[in-house]
Design a protein around this motif. Structure first.
Motif, PDB file in Angstrom:
ATOM      1  N   ARG A   1       0.873  -1.168   0.000  1.00 49.85           N
ATOM      2  CA  ARG A   1       0.000   0.000   0.000  1.00 49.85           C
ATOM      3  C   ARG A   1       0.910   1.218   0.000  1.00 49.85           C
ATOM      4  N   SER A   2       1.011   1.866  -1.158  1.00 51.08           N
ATOM      5  CA  SER A   2       2.066   2.845  -1.414  1.00 51.08           C
ATOM      6  C   SER A   2       2.109   4.013  -0.431  1.00 51.08           C
ATOM      7  N   LEU A   3       0.985   4.376   0.167  1.00 58.06           N
ATOM      8  CA  LEU A   3       0.956   5.539   1.044  1.00 58.06           C
ATOM      9  C   LEU A   3       1.337   5.205   2.480  1.00 58.06           C
ATOM     10  N   GLY A   4       1.423   3.916   2.824  1.00 55.00           N
ATOM     11  CA  GLY A   4       1.805   3.535   4.173  1.00 55.00           C
ATOM     12  C   GLY A   4       0.748   3.950   5.181  1.00 55.00           C
ATOM     13  N   LEU A   5       1.199   4.321   6.368  1.00 53.73           N
ATOM     14  CA  LEU A   5       0.261   4.811   7.372  1.00 53.73           C
ATOM     15  C   LEU A   5      -0.438   6.063   6.861  1.00 53.73           C
ATOM     16  N   LYS A   6      -1.700   6.215   7.214  1.00 51.17           N
ATOM     17  CA  LYS A   6      -2.395   7.448   6.870  1.00 51.17           C
ATOM     18  C   LYS A   6      -1.784   8.597   7.655  1.00 51.17           C
ATOM     19  N   ALA A   7      -1.854   9.780   7.079  1.00 51.84           N
ATOM     20  CA  ALA A   7      -1.223  10.950   7.701  1.00 51.84           C
ATOM     21  C   ALA A   7      -1.720  11.161   9.127  1.00 51.84           C
ATOM     22  N   ARG A   8      -3.017  10.978   9.341  1.00 44.96           N
ATOM     23  CA  ARG A   8      -3.559  11.210  10.681  1.00 44.96           C
ATOM     24  C   ARG A   8      -3.092  10.146  11.671  1.00 44.96           C
ATOM     25  N   GLN A   9      -2.866   8.924  11.167  1.00 44.15           N
ATOM     26  CA  GLN A   9      -2.366   7.859  12.043  1.00 44.15           C
ATOM     27  C   GLN A   9      -0.939   8.157  12.489  1.00 44.15           C
ATOM     28  N   LYS A  10      -0.111   8.561  11.543  1.00 43.05           N
ATOM     29  CA  LYS A  10       1.270   8.908  11.879  1.00 43.05           C
ATOM     30  C   LYS A  10       1.298  10.122  12.804  1.00 43.05           C
ATOM     31  N   LEU A  11       0.416  11.099  12.529  1.00 42.74           N
ATOM     32  CA  LEU A  11       0.367  12.316  13.335  1.00 42.74           C
ATOM     33  C   LEU A  11      -0.058  12.010  14.766  1.00 42.74           C
ATOM     34  N   LEU A  12      -1.017  11.118  14.936  1.00 40.36           N
ATOM     35  CA  LEU A  12      -1.465  10.741  16.281  1.00 40.36           C
ATOM     36  C   LEU A  12      -0.328  10.125  17.079  1.00 40.36           C
ATOM     37  N   GLY A  13       0.448   9.265  16.415  1.00 41.74           N
ATOM     38  CA  GLY A  13       1.593   8.661  17.088  1.00 41.74           C
ATOM     39  C   GLY A  13       2.610   9.699  17.505  1.00 41.74           C
ATOM     40  N   GLN A  14       2.867  10.662  16.639  1.00 37.87           N
ATOM     41  CA  GLN A  14       3.846  11.705  16.955  1.00 37.87           C
ATOM     42  C   GLN A  14       3.324  12.656  18.034  1.00 37.87           C
ATOM     43  N   ILE A  15       2.013  12.924  18.031  1.00 37.96           N
ATOM     44  CA  ILE A  15       1.424  13.755  19.081  1.00 37.96           C
ATOM     45  C   ILE A  15       1.574  13.062  20.434  1.00 37.96           C
ATOM     46  N   PHE A  16       1.315  11.758  20.467  1.00 42.55           N
ATOM     47  CA  PHE A  16       1.470  11.003  21.712  1.00 42.55           C
ATOM     48  C   PHE A  16       2.896  11.100  22.229  1.00 42.55           C
ATOM     49  N   MET A  17       3.870  10.937  21.328  1.00 45.14           N
ATOM     50  CA  MET A  17       5.276  11.015  21.713  1.00 45.14           C
ATOM     51  C   MET A  17       5.616  12.415  22.240  1.00 45.14           C
ATOM     52  N   ALA A  18       5.111  13.437  21.584  1.00 49.05           N
ATOM     53  CA  ALA A  18       5.394  14.818  21.994  1.00 49.05           C
ATOM     54  C   ALA A  18       4.800  15.118  23.369  1.00 49.05           C
ATOM     55  N   VAL A  19       3.555  14.701  23.574  1.00 52.67           N
ATOM     56  CA  VAL A  19       2.911  14.937  24.869  1.00 52.67           C
ATOM     57  C   VAL A  19       3.645  14.183  25.973  1.00 52.67           C
ATOM     58  N   ALA A  20       4.010  12.937  25.701  1.00 61.75           N
ATOM     59  CA  ALA A  20       4.732  12.132  26.695  1.00 61.75           C
ATOM     60  C   ALA A  20       6.069  12.792  27.044  1.00 61.75           C
ATOM     61  N   LEU A  21       6.807  13.240  26.019  1.00 61.21           N
ATOM     62  CA  LEU A  21       8.102  13.878  26.247  1.00 61.21           C
ATOM     63  C   LEU A  21       7.949  15.153  27.061  1.00 61.21           C
ATOM     64  N   ALA A  22       7.028  16.009  26.658  1.00 62.59           N
ATOM     65  CA  ALA A  22       6.836  17.285  27.360  1.00 62.59           C
ATOM     66  C   ALA A  22       6.359  17.066  28.787  1.00 62.59           C
ATOM     67  N   TYR A  23       5.437  16.135  28.978  1.00 65.18           N
ATOM     68  CA  TYR A  23       4.879  15.880  30.322  1.00 65.18           C
ATOM     69  C   TYR A  23       5.951  15.342  31.263  1.00 65.18           C
ATOM     70  N   ILE A  24       6.747  14.391  30.776  1.00 66.01           N
ATOM     71  CA  ILE A  24       7.761  13.762  31.630  1.00 66.01           C
ATOM     72  C   ILE A  24       8.857  14.756  32.005  1.00 66.01           C
ATOM     73  N   VAL A  25       9.334  15.544  31.021  1.00 66.73           N
ATOM     74  CA  VAL A  25      10.441  16.462  31.339  1.00 66.73           C
ATOM     75  C   VAL A  25       9.989  17.605  32.244  1.00 66.73           C
ATOM     76  N   THR A  26       8.723  18.013  32.130  1.00 67.13           N
ATOM     77  CA  THR A  26       8.254  19.124  32.967  1.00 67.13           C
ATOM     78  C   THR A  26       7.756  18.655  34.333  1.00 67.13           C
ATOM     79  N   THR A  27       7.171  17.461  34.391  1.00 69.36           N
ATOM     80  CA  THR A  27       6.561  16.993  35.628  1.00 69.36           C
ATOM     81  C   THR A  27       7.522  16.202  36.500  1.00 69.36           C
ATOM     82  N   TYR A  28       8.308  15.338  35.885  1.00 65.72           N
ATOM     83  CA  TYR A  28       9.162  14.431  36.661  1.00 65.72           C
ATOM     84  C   TYR A  28      10.643  14.794  36.640  1.00 65.72           C
TER      85      TYR A  28
END
Length: 324
Positions: free
Chosen positions: A101-128
């Motif tokens: 499937r030439s397009l791979g992950l849908k853009a929104r699927q990839k974006l959701l994964g990256q948003i999760f990573m960003a939130v996790a990174l920001a939350y951990i560095v600021t909170t813990y």
């Protein structure tokens, strides 16, 4: 200092050893790269070259980091962000290459994964980790408190870096070489901020990328795929956040920024005027179509990466000594 040498050497050697073991497996599984037809004709011969070789980099990175990197929260968070982006890239590669499937992950699927990573990174560095939401501004020498907008900044840093490295991965050895240079620079930066564990992570990243170059340099025997490029981008972004040098990453990764900006400029120009600024984007293809050999483009871009890293380190040293 010994740990830095051991970690980088081990990562380099592991990549050299496992490359000949993993590449034939990728070939047998028919994880071959497809080449876009509108690209330079010289790239057509690369069709079928095994991709998803980022697995080699990840394995070569993880082992020495676990052995020499200690058990600091920074190490675990850096590995989490790196492996997490590697998994996103792996799924994208798997869907494109294996499921055809030439397009791979849908853009929104990839974006959701990256948003999760960003939130996790920001939350951990600021909170813990007590990181705070302040950001150091290079050249000006002061910090700015972003408050809640810091989460937005982290997202932009992560998604910008991962996608910029992904765009850079278009010529044999280009992304791996520039990442090696940037990782070495960030090892120096981490040491300057008294974060030896992060420095070990960075030199291991450099060693793994350099070892991968043995098989990825022109003519490439394997491509890193999104598995590698997203992981490398995530690794650099995570280190930048944990050293409070998010904006300095723009200078260290100047080549990545140039590649990403060339695509943005090309798209905006074509939509607004119907004309293209470059013969092809990302910009490394522009130079190819202008008559440069692939090896020349890669070499010049590597040197540009070295210059960018040196400029960033000069700025850092000057700011720490009161010169800026």
């Amino acid at each position: 200092m010994q740990e830095l040498l051991y970690a980088s050497a081990m990562a380099f050697i592991i990549a050299l050893i496992i490359g000949p073991l993993i590449i034939p497996v990728l070939s047998r599984l028919k994880f071959g790269q497809s080449i876009r037809q509108e690209g330079p004709e010289s790239h057509y011969a690369k069709a079928g070259t095994p991709t998803m070789g980022g697995i080699i980099i990840l394995i070569a990175l993880i082992i020495p980091v676990l052995i020499y990197g200690g058990k600091s929260p920074e190490i675990w968070l850096a590995l989490f962000i790196t492996i997490g982006h590697g998994l996103i890239g792996f799924l994208d590669d798997f869907i494109k290459v294996v499921l055809k499937r030439s397009l791979g992950l849908k853009a929104r699927q990839k974006l959701l994964g990256q948003i999760f990573m960003a939130v996790a990174l920001a939350y951990i560095v600021t909170t813990y980790m007590g990181r705070g939401t302040d950001v150091w501004v290079p050249l000006l020498g002061f910090t700015v408190d972003f408050g809640p907008l810091y989460y937005v900044l982290i997202f932009l840093v992560l998604i910008g870096t991962t996608n910029a490295v992904n765009l850079t991965d278009g010529l044999d050895g280009l992304a791996a070489g520039t990442t090696t240079v940037a990782a070495v620079a960030y090892a120096v930066i981490a040491m300057s901020f008294a974060k030896p564990d992060l420095a070990i992570f960075c030199v291991a990243l450099a060693g793994a990328s350099l070892g991968f170059l043995k098989y990825n340099a022109n003519p490439a025997k394997v491509f890193m795929g999104d598995t590698g490029s997203l992981a490398l981008g995530g690794a650099l972004a995570a280190v930048a956040v944990m050293t409070k040098t998010e904006l300095l990453l723009v200078i260290v990764g100047g080549v990545f920024v140039l590649e990403a900006c060339s695509v943005i400029i090309q798209v905006v120009s074509f939509k607004l005027t119907g004309k293209r600024v470059f013969r092809m984007s990302p910009i490394h293809h522009h130079f190819e179509l202008s008559g440069w050999s692939e090896k020349k483009v890669v070499t010049v871009f590597w040197l540009a990466g070295v210059v960018c890293s040196l400029i960033a380190l000069i700025i850092l040293v000057a700011s720490q000594t009161g010169g800026i």
